[in-house]
Design a protein around this motif. Structure first.
Motif, PDB file in Angstrom:
ATOM      1  N   GLY A 174       0.786  -1.220   0.000  1.00  0.00           N
ATOM      2  CA  GLY A 174       0.000   0.000   0.000  1.00  0.00           C
ATOM      3  C   GLY A 174       0.819   1.272   0.000  1.00  0.00           C
ATOM      4  O   GLY A 174       0.257   2.384   0.058  1.00  0.00           O
ATOM      5  N   LEU A 175       2.140   1.159  -0.065  1.00  0.00           N
ATOM      6  CA  LEU A 175       2.986   2.345  -0.140  1.00  0.00           C
ATOM      7  C   LEU A 175       2.682   3.090  -1.437  1.00  0.00           C
ATOM      8  O   LEU A 175       2.614   2.484  -2.515  1.00  0.00           O
ATOM      9  CB  LEU A 175       4.460   1.927  -0.087  1.00  0.00           C
ATOM     10  N   LEU A 176       2.463   4.388  -1.349  1.00  0.00           N
ATOM     11  CA  LEU A 176       2.076   5.170  -2.514  1.00  0.00           C
ATOM     12  C   LEU A 176       3.150   5.188  -3.589  1.00  0.00           C
ATOM     13  O   LEU A 176       2.856   5.276  -4.776  1.00  0.00           O
ATOM     14  CB  LEU A 176       1.739   6.606  -2.098  1.00  0.00           C
ATOM     15  N   SER A 177       4.396   5.136  -3.176  1.00  0.00           N
ATOM     16  CA  SER A 177       5.516   5.138  -4.112  1.00  0.00           C
ATOM     17  C   SER A 177       6.691   4.442  -3.452  1.00  0.00           C
ATOM     18  O   SER A 177       6.903   4.582  -2.244  1.00  0.00           O
ATOM     19  CB  SER A 177       5.903   6.565  -4.510  1.00  0.00           C
ATOM     20  N   ILE A 199       5.924   9.133   6.543  1.00  0.00           N
ATOM     21  CA  ILE A 199       6.728   8.709   5.399  1.00  0.00           C
ATOM     22  C   ILE A 199       6.416   9.620   4.214  1.00  0.00           C
ATOM     23  O   ILE A 199       5.271   9.677   3.740  1.00  0.00           O
ATOM     24  CB  ILE A 199       6.441   7.236   5.026  1.00  0.00           C
ATOM     25  N   GLY A 200       7.425  10.336   3.745  1.00  0.00           N
ATOM     26  CA  GLY A 200       7.270  11.174   2.564  1.00  0.00           C
ATOM     27  C   GLY A 200       7.699  10.410   1.329  1.00  0.00           C
ATOM     28  O   GLY A 200       8.841   9.958   1.225  1.00  0.00           O
ATOM     29  N   THR A 201       6.771  10.228   0.392  1.00  0.00           N
ATOM     30  CA  THR A 201       7.054   9.468  -0.818  1.00  0.00           C
ATOM     31  C   THR A 201       6.959  10.365  -2.042  1.00  0.00           C
ATOM     32  O   THR A 201       6.576  11.533  -1.958  1.00  0.00           O
ATOM     33  CB  THR A 201       6.067   8.297  -0.979  1.00  0.00           C
ATOM     34  N   GLY A 202       7.257   9.794  -3.200  1.00  0.00           N
ATOM     35  CA  GLY A 202       7.169  10.539  -4.439  1.00  0.00           C
ATOM     36  C   GLY A 202       5.754  10.810  -4.887  1.00  0.00           C
ATOM     37  O   GLY A 202       5.544  11.562  -5.843  1.00  0.00           O
ATOM     38  N   ARG A 203       4.742  10.224  -4.179  1.00  0.00           N
ATOM     39  CA  ARG A 203       3.351  10.414  -4.590  1.00  0.00           C
ATOM     40  C   ARG A 203       2.432  10.663  -3.403  1.00  0.00           C
ATOM     41  O   ARG A 203       1.264  10.306  -3.404  1.00  0.00           O
ATOM     42  CB  ARG A 203       2.853   9.213  -5.386  1.00  0.00           C
ATOM     43  N   GLY A 204       2.945  11.275  -2.351  1.00  0.00           N
ATOM     44  CA  GLY A 204       2.076  11.619  -1.239  1.00  0.00           C
ATOM     45  C   GLY A 204       2.702  11.336   0.112  1.00  0.00           C
ATOM     46  O   GLY A 204       3.830  10.831   0.220  1.00  0.00           O
ATOM     47  N   LEU A 205       1.944  11.668   1.173  1.00  0.00           N
ATOM     48  CA  LEU A 205       2.396  11.548   2.558  1.00  0.00           C
ATOM     49  C   LEU A 205       1.585  10.460   3.258  1.00  0.00           C
ATOM     50  O   LEU A 205       0.354  10.424   3.142  1.00  0.00           O
ATOM     51  CB  LEU A 205       2.226  12.896   3.258  1.00  0.00           C
ATOM     52  N   GLN A 206       2.291   9.587   4.014  1.00  0.00           N
ATOM     53  CA  GLN A 206       1.627   8.496   4.717  1.00  0.00           C
ATOM     54  C   GLN A 206       2.150   8.383   6.145  1.00  0.00           C
ATOM     55  O   GLN A 206       3.217   8.917   6.476  1.00  0.00           O
ATOM     56  CB  GLN A 206       1.845   7.164   3.981  1.00  0.00           C
ATOM     57  N   THR A 207       1.365   7.674   6.994  1.00  0.00           N
ATOM     58  CA  THR A 207       1.830   7.321   8.332  1.00  0.00           C
ATOM     59  C   THR A 207       1.851   5.805   8.454  1.00  0.00           C
ATOM     60  O   THR A 207       1.066   5.095   7.803  1.00  0.00           O
ATOM     61  CB  THR A 207       0.918   7.908   9.419  1.00  0.00           C
TER      62      THR A 207
END
Length: 753
Positions: A174-177, A199-207
């Motif tokens: 489920g990691l966006l990127s 977690i800052g990814t190339g396609r959004g922010l997640q926890t």
């Protein structure tokens, strides 16, 4: 705040003002200035990672402590990320960088830092594991988390025996990127108080909650590329990117999730060149924003204005030229004089308190490499972007209006010879001259007649010099109004030195006389000659990449000079290798100031005997040793210095001057210039009427022309020792005290007949 920049590290003391900065570079012990990342250990030491040369460690005051490399068991010297907790520092390296700069392979090392009890430290490394293309690391008490480029999130679980390194999150989970730029630990946005990983990814922010293995997407950030995250107290700061637009956001983690976009710093501009790169907050709440090309800005509150540190300015820290105007405003162009990088944009303006910008579309393109204040108070900017773009801009400070000048402008009254502006100077009558380095179409010279005329005459290169190179570099005027011009570039060698005698008729080429000299064969091989200066004694100073030469123009009026090469002896050089020279400027006392590529500035006395260095070795606060611009503030002892990668320095030289003697008098010849056939006898303003002095007058070569001994309020009618009338030229007037022989005053006077 510790700021990593091209060319070194800036240590800025935010508690006493952002202008209090210390630049730390390779001369201060850094293993390299190609810096990739930084972290701090429990002792407050700063760890600086570099692209090819491992790590340097500095104490909290910026003093170099140690260097660590692959010989000290780092995975490799190509350091891409570092993190710390307590006395552990984790250093992440990669095996190689591809031709496009992408990381390949990699691993990490865990280093235990301990005090040795005497002010030093010991570093005990242990291999952590192989890790592909790491780009961020978060160190916690019992585990270490890694963000990677294309491999998702990895974790080193230290609660198990043996320790396990595993891939924890991928897009399948489920990691966006799989491109993870940043991982931080902070309270969850549901206000429950529990800490999770952001977690800052190339396609959004997640926890992500490691205890429950729940991965959630943070609303409000869509598919934005998250470039950086920073947590301070209950606030999280994020740098996001959508297309070519980057912004800074703040999240208050004590309230329902809401992202507030931080207002941009006006001193950094609000253009496409505004590229936030990194962010941090100190314990006092100072918010520090670093950009990709425009330096950094500081704010002590989100509700208060930003300020830009003076040593970096509002643009790129790469300064090409600067000018302190008579109105007390500093103008500077950000660019690259060799056009190797034309991304720098516009002109910076500093009024003593605020930094502002003049950018496109008002001005013609970027890469502004020339700045000059004209006799009418307008400011002229010149660009060397390329043969098609660039040109000349006339700025009106009172109204903010700008006029554009180049060879294709629609207004025929503003058409000049070219667009690659290499030099802007005034002649003795106030006419503005512009030199262009343009091969196709042909470059040349333009002269704009002083106001109110503003008539333009273009000197096409082919009409003046035939088939020789049109790549102009710099020019200067001698005492007879003739123009001496250098040409050439790195690829056009050897360069040429030309002299044009316009016979005083600017707009008529038919009576002009031109002479050309090959620098290598007829003078000296100086490489690319970037600057030419001519002093009042008609001596030509040529500063080139491979040396310095001085030529005495024929005093009889011939269009040639006798040359000698100026090479510093061991004492004058002070252990430095000063070449190549980037810039040369004469000060009010006609000492020559040379800016070097990697050794700061040297001031050469007019007689060439004394070399005085101003560089980081001598404690001069230069932000960079590569000097690209020098400007002397009129009627002061202040010099403004532009550098290649570190911004601007303001140096006050008043403390370096010797105090005048008790008998010193501030007297000046009047009138100056002086015509003995037409004017009254030469007198000396500021000389008390009861002064008894020995007055002697010399040629520029040191030959005694006239003397009056034990004279009270002396004057000079222009006669020589033989009784004839003195010839035109520059003469040195020296008055000495009768009893002691000490110099009371010395000045120069130009005689025109």
């Amino acid at each position: 705040a510790w700021v990593a920049a091209i060319g070194g590290v800036i240590r800025a003391d935010l508690g006493v003002g952002v202008e209090q900065q210390v630049k730390i570079a390779d001369v201060d012990g850094l293993v390299s200035t190609a810096i990739t990342c930084m972290t701090a250990d429990v002792f407050g030491n700063i760890w600086v990672g570099t692209r090819e040369d491992g790590v340097s460690v500095l104490n909290p005051d910026g003093v170099h402590l140690d260097d660590l490399s692959s010989f000290d068991e780092l995975h490799s010297d190509r350091v891409v990320a570092m993190g710390s907790r307590g006395n552990r520092v984790v250093v992440v390296s990669v095996d190689e960088f591809s031709s496009s700069g992408a990381p390949e392979g990699g691993g990490f090392v865990i280093i235990t830092v301990e005090s040795d009890g005497s002010g030093g430290f010991t570093y005990t490394p242990r291999f952590g594991g192989d890790l592909e293309v790491g780009q961020d690391v978060l160190v916690r008490d019992q585990d270490i988390w890694f963000g990677t480029s294309g491999q998702g999130v990895w974790v080193r679980d230290e609660t198990q025996d043996p320790v396990v390194l595993r891939q924890e999150l991928t897009q399948t989970d489920g990691l966006l990127s799989a491109n993870v730029k940043k991982i931080v630990e902070a309270p969850h946005h549901d206000l429950s108080g529990r800490n999770v990983l952001w977690i800052g990814t190339g396609r959004g922010l997640q926890t992500y909650d490691p205890a429950t293995e729940v991965l959630e997407t943070v609303p409000g950030f869509g598919t934005q590329n998250i470039l950086d995250l920073f947590v301070q107290d209950s606030k999280m700061y994020a740098i996001t990117e959508v297309g070519a637009v980057r912004d800074v956001w703040v999240l208050d983690l004590t309230k329902p999730l809401f992202g507030f976009r931080v207002p941009r710093a006006p001193c950094l501009g609000d253009t496409t060149a505004y590229v936030p790169r990194d962010i941090g907050v100190d314990m006092a709440g100072h918010l520090v924003l670093g950009t990709l090309q425009q330096g950094f800005a500081v704010s002590d509150s989100l509700s208060k204005p930003w300020s830009c540190p003076p040593s970096l300015g509002p643009h790129a820290p790469q300064i090409a030229d600067l000018h302190f105007a008579s109105t007390g405003i500093l103008y500077f162009g950000t660019g690259d004089d060799d056009r190797l990088n034309t991304n720098w944009d516009g002109v910076g303006v500093f009024d003593g308190e605020n930094w502002t910008s003049i950018t496109r579309p008002l001005i013609l393109h970027g890469n502004m490499t020339q700045v000059h204040e004209w006799v009418d108070g307008t400011i002229w900017f010149g660009s060397t972007q390329d043969q098609t773009f660039g040109g000349l801009n006339r700025y009106f400070p009172d109204t903010g209006a700008i006029e554009n000048y180049h060879n294709q402008v629609s207004n025929p009254s503003r058409r000049t010879q070219g667009r690659q502006v290499r030099s802007i100077k005034e002649d003795a009558l106030g006419n503005l001259w512009i030199a262009y380095s343009q091969a196709d179409p042909s470059g040349g010279l333009s002269v704009i007649e002083r106001p109110p005329s503003l008539a333009i005459k273009n000197y096409d290169w082919s009409l003046i010099f035939g088939s020789t190179t049109p790549l102009l570099r710099d020019f200067a005027f001698d005492s007879r109004g003739r123009i001496w011009i250098t040409t050439g570039s790195v690829v056009e060698r050897p360069g040429q030195l030309y002299v044009i005698d316009t016979k005083g008729t600017l707009f008529d080429l038919t009576d002009d006389t031109t002479v050309a000299f090959n620098l290598a064969n007829q003078i000296f091989e100086l490489g690319e000659v970037k600057d030419i200066e001519i002093d009042s004694a008609d001596r030509i100073w040529l500063a080139g990449q491979e040396g310095l030469a001085i030529g005495q123009i024929d005093p009889g009026g011939g269009m040639f000079a006798s040359w000698s090469k100026v090479v510093p002896n061991a004492t004058q050089a002070g252990g430095r290798n000063p070449l190549p020279y980037n810039v040369a400027v004469l000060d009010a006392e006609e000492n020559l100031w040379l800016g070097t590529e990697s050794a700061g500035i040297v001031r050469i006395s007019n007689d060439r005997s004394v070399w005085t260095w101003f560089d980081q070795l001598e404690g001069c606060p230069l932000p960079d040793q590569a000097v690209t611009g020098i400007h002397f503030q009129a009627n002061s002892d202040v010099v403004w210095i532009g550098t290649g990668t570190g911004g601007i320095a303001r140096v006050d030289l008043s403390g370096t001057r010797a105090a005048p003697g008790a008998d010193a008098i501030d007297a000046q010849p009047y009138p100056n210039p002086w015509d003995p056939n037409r004017d009254l006898p030469l007198a000396f303003r500021g000389l008390p009427s009861d002064s008894n002095v020995d007055l002697r007058i010399y040629t520029a070569a040191g030959e005694l022309v006239h003397e009056q001994l034990d004279a009270r309020a002396p004057i000079w009618a222009g006669e020589t020792l033989s009784g004839s009338v003195v010839e035109s030229g520059v003469y040195i007037v020296r008055a000495t005290e009768k009893a002691s022989g000490s110099v009371v005053f010395q000045a120069k006077v130009a005689v025109l007949r």
